[in-house]
Write an enzyme that holds these catalytic residues in place. Structure first.
Site, PDB file in Angstrom:
ATOM      1  N   ASP A 198       5.832   2.666  -1.197  1.00  0.00           N
ATOM      2  CA  ASP A 198       6.225   2.284  -2.553  1.00  0.00           C
ATOM      3  C   ASP A 198       6.909   3.433  -3.284  1.00  0.00           C
ATOM      4  O   ASP A 198       6.922   4.572  -2.801  1.00  0.00           O
ATOM      5  CB  ASP A 198       4.997   1.777  -3.332  1.00  0.00           C
ATOM      6  N   ASN A 231      -8.640  -0.583  -8.191  1.00  0.00           N
ATOM      7  CA  ASN A 231      -8.673  -2.026  -8.474  1.00  0.00           C
ATOM      8  C   ASN A 231      -8.362  -2.852  -7.219  1.00  0.00           C
ATOM      9  O   ASN A 231      -8.141  -4.055  -7.304  1.00  0.00           O
ATOM     10  CB  ASN A 231      -7.699  -2.379  -9.613  1.00  0.00           C
ATOM     11  N   HIS A 243      -5.757  -2.406  -5.130  1.00  0.00           N
ATOM     12  CA  HIS A 243      -4.353  -2.591  -4.742  1.00  0.00           C
ATOM     13  C   HIS A 243      -4.024  -1.843  -3.441  1.00  0.00           C
ATOM     14  O   HIS A 243      -4.652  -0.855  -3.095  1.00  0.00           O
ATOM     15  CB  HIS A 243      -3.381  -2.234  -5.878  1.00  0.00           C
ATOM     16  N   GLU A 301      -0.580  -5.263  -6.873  1.00  0.00           N
ATOM     17  CA  GLU A 301      -1.673  -5.295  -7.845  1.00  0.00           C
ATOM     18  C   GLU A 301      -2.437  -6.621  -7.763  1.00  0.00           C
ATOM     19  O   GLU A 301      -1.860  -7.658  -7.403  1.00  0.00           O
ATOM     20  CB  GLU A 301      -1.097  -5.141  -9.259  1.00  0.00           C
TER      21      GLU A 301
HETATM   22  C1  GLP Z   1      -1.202   4.834  -5.816  1.00  0.00           C
HETATM   23  C2  GLP Z   1      -0.440   4.346  -4.587  1.00  0.00           C
HETATM   24  C3  GLP Z   1      -1.359   3.640  -3.620  1.00  0.00           C
HETATM   25  C4  GLP Z   1      -2.590   4.491  -3.378  1.00  0.00           C
HETATM   26  C5  GLP Z   1      -3.333   4.651  -4.666  1.00  0.00           C
HETATM   27  C6  GLP Z   1      -4.676   5.356  -4.513  1.00  0.00           C
HETATM   28  O1  GLP Z   1      -1.355   3.844  -6.789  1.00  0.00           O
HETATM   29  N1  GLP Z   1       0.637   3.478  -4.920  1.00  0.00           N
HETATM   30  O2  GLP Z   1      -0.650   3.403  -2.412  1.00  0.00           O
HETATM   31  O3  GLP Z   1      -3.408   3.884  -2.411  1.00  0.00           O
HETATM   32  O4  GLP Z   1      -2.481   5.387  -5.526  1.00  0.00           O
HETATM   33  O5  GLP Z   1      -4.624   6.675  -4.905  1.00  0.00           O
HETATM   34  P1  GLP Z   1      -5.756   7.743  -4.651  1.00  0.00           P
HETATM   35  O6  GLP Z   1      -5.762   8.009  -3.184  1.00  0.00           O
HETATM   36  O7  GLP Z   1      -5.304   8.919  -5.448  1.00  0.00           O
HETATM   37  O8  GLP Z   1      -7.044   7.153  -5.128  1.00  0.00           O
END
Ligand code: GLP
Length: 248
Positions: free
Chosen positions: A71, A140, A142, A147
């Site tokens: 993304d 959440n 995702h 989302e």
């Molecule tokens: C972002 C990315 C996700 C990732 C998420 C979790 O929102 N788009 O792909 O899984 O962060 O982040 P963290 O690993 O910092 O909890």
């Protein structure tokens, strides 16, 4: 009965990172032209650190590998300090011998975002599809930037980010959630589920509630990661904190 996703629990986040990095190194050795799907976020940082170490100490070779990031934010240039492209350069690509031409990103600054999403899907197909998709999970539930909501999109598309997602990405934008772009481009759930293998990393107790629902709960668009239950070869790699709500 075969349960999907399979669950592997490790003592610490370092153990998760080391094990996955070893596996990726072995996969690269077996297939130097592997196509990897890659995540950003705090969770994969130790894993990237470990890959960099394996490249430096053991000559793990990335020269023929191809990558597709999950993304990217909309409306910021590729070289913006908060972009996921910058993140990947900083934590992995600048430190290994990957060919930049084989590292693929969505361009959140493209003039036509629909065309950009189509281009990305076509390049994944042209590369032969993703062999190994590595994923993190939002608090959440995702995946990528898919989302929770009443419906999910199958293919790469534009998304509007939820407030909690902007908050958890604030560190990339000077700590200010309002500075985080409100829209992003993301692979769709179909893009993710078409990978030949999927590995979701989750560490820390803040992920324990989601992890419990991914493993034990129903498949629902309210928790995009629950769709991993539909994948034939999906795995959760957890530390003990993230696994705390799973039955022992
Ligand atoms: C972002 C990315 C996700 C990732 C998420 C979790 O929102 N788009 O792909 O899984 O962060 O982040 P963290 O690993 O910092 O909890």
């Amino acid at each position: 009965m075969h349960r999907s996703p399979r669950v592997l629990v490790f003592a610490t986040p370092h153990d998760v990172a080391r094990t996955l990095a070893r596996r990726v190194a072995a996969a690269l050795h077996a297939n130097p032209k592997i196509v990897l799907g890659l995540p950003t976020g705090r969770t994969p940082l130790l894993f990237y650190e470990e890959l960099v170490r394996l490249h430096a100490d053991e000559d793990v070779d990335f020269s023929q590998a191809t990558t597709f990031n999950l993304d990217e934010f909309v409306g910021i240039a590729a070289d913006h300090p908060g972009s996921y492209r910058t993140f990947m350069r900083r934590f992995l690509f600048e430190h290994v011998n990957i060919d930049p031409a084989r590292t693929h990103f969505l361009d959140g600054a493209a003039a036509d975002l629909t065309e950009e999403c189509e281009r990305y899907e076509a390049s994944i197909t042209a590369a032969g599809g993703i062999d190994l998709q590595i994923l993190g999970i939002g608090t959440n539930g995702h995946l990528g930037f898919n989302e929770p909501g009443p419906e999910l999109e199958a293919r790469t598309h534009k998304v509007t980010l939820r407030p909690e997602t902007r908050r958890s990405n604030a560190a990339l934008f000077g700590g200010d959630p309002a500075a985080v772009p409100s829209q992003a481009l993301s692979m769709g759930m179909g893009t993710i589920l078409h990978a030949r293998k999927a590995v979701l990393l989750a560490t820390g107790e803040s992920k324990a509630g989601c992890v419990e629902r991914v493993v034990m709960g129903p498949i629902t668009t309210a928790l995009p990661a629950s769709l991993l239950q539909l994948h034939r070869d999906a795995e959760l790699m957890l530390d003990e904190a993230a696994a705390i709500r799973l039955p022992g």
